[in-house]
Design an enzyme around this catalytic site. Sequence first.
Site, PDB file in Angstrom:
ATOM      1  CD  GLU A  95      -3.153  -0.729   2.336  1.00  6.79           C
ATOM      2  OE1 GLU A  95      -4.196  -0.713   1.914  1.00  6.79           O
ATOM      3  OE2 GLU A  95      -2.611  -1.058   3.469  1.00  6.79           O
TER       4      GLU A  95
ATOM      5  CG  HIS B 195      -2.646   2.873   5.844  1.00  9.73           C
ATOM      6  ND1 HIS B 195      -3.895   2.937   5.789  1.00  9.73           N
ATOM      7  CD2 HIS B 195      -2.700   1.529   5.380  1.00  9.73           C
ATOM      8  CE1 HIS B 195      -4.724   2.043   5.715  1.00  9.73           C
ATOM      9  NE2 HIS B 195      -3.907   1.133   5.485  1.00  9.73           N
TER      10      HIS B 195
ATOM     11  CG  HIS C  65      -5.321  -1.803   9.015  1.00  9.55           C
ATOM     12  ND1 HIS C  65      -4.132  -2.586   8.848  1.00  9.55           N
ATOM     13  CD2 HIS C  65      -5.454  -1.029   8.118  1.00  9.55           C
ATOM     14  CE1 HIS C  65      -3.780  -2.471   7.594  1.00  9.55           C
ATOM     15  NE2 HIS C  65      -4.542  -1.391   7.014  1.00  9.55           N
TER      16      HIS C  65
ATOM     17  CG  HIS D 252      -8.377  -0.325   4.513  1.00 11.81           C
ATOM     18  ND1 HIS D 252      -8.289  -0.374   3.138  1.00 11.81           N
ATOM     19  CD2 HIS D 252      -7.359  -0.544   5.438  1.00 11.81           C
ATOM     20  CE1 HIS D 252      -6.878  -0.382   3.261  1.00 11.81           C
ATOM     21  NE2 HIS D 252      -6.244  -0.615   4.480  1.00 11.81           N
TER      22      HIS D 252
END
Length: 259
Positions: free
Chosen positions: A78, A97, A99, A167
């Site tokens: 990603e 980024h 989760h 996500h």
Amino acid sequence: MPDTLRDLIEELALANRILAHEGVLDAFGHVSVRHPADPGRFFLARSRSPLLVEPADILEYTLDSEPVRPAKVRLYAERVIHGCIYQARSDVMAVCHHHAAAVLPFCVAGKPIVPVFHVGATIGAEIPFWDQHDEFGDTDLLVVKPEEGRSLARALGQHSVVLMKRHGATVVGGGLKELVSRSIFLCQNAEYQLRAHLLGAPTPLHPGEITLAGALNLKPSVVDRTWEYWRLRLAAAGGSPPRAGAAKAGRRGKRRGKR
Ligand code: MN
């Protein structure tokens, strides 16, 4: 800002481990920093769980999210998230980024996270949502194509955080310490917001409070203080990364047997 690139890379390795230790990153997720002297480049680790990242794992990338020097190591799938945001936002110097468990209930339910406490002001007044399915239909939910990264960057707009439906989240900052601070306080804010619902509907900060407290929380004296706190918590848990020089020595085998 660190004095040298080596210091910056050590700081990025430390940011990886701090964010993992504080429950923002887990086996997945990643954090990057833009090259301070070349806005067309950024630094990001090879594909590795953030809690394990060492300075020797950090690679330099172009904004196309490709390594500057050919690399034989595995890269994060990603990584376009980072390159596309650096392309779209010249003010952004660091990207995370993740989760995180604290934000996932909001990503799943599609309910907004709003600043509900003093330090939560750092997340900004509004956090937009991005749903990969809207534009790209059924995918494996990984943001891997440049057009997916650009779509996410558009949804982020001028905000500091974007929530990704089903996500996770992507957070940006004007520097690594600011980013780490915002990422951790986003998770704390999400936890407090959710828990406050047990007591009644939480009231967000007033718009003027968000502006004033948000600016206060970005002062170097504040982000230096939080960084030191999280760095010492990590060190106390035995999780500090080796120094860049030590990692090089390790590659030559000198460190073998000491770990
Ligand atoms: Mn992801």
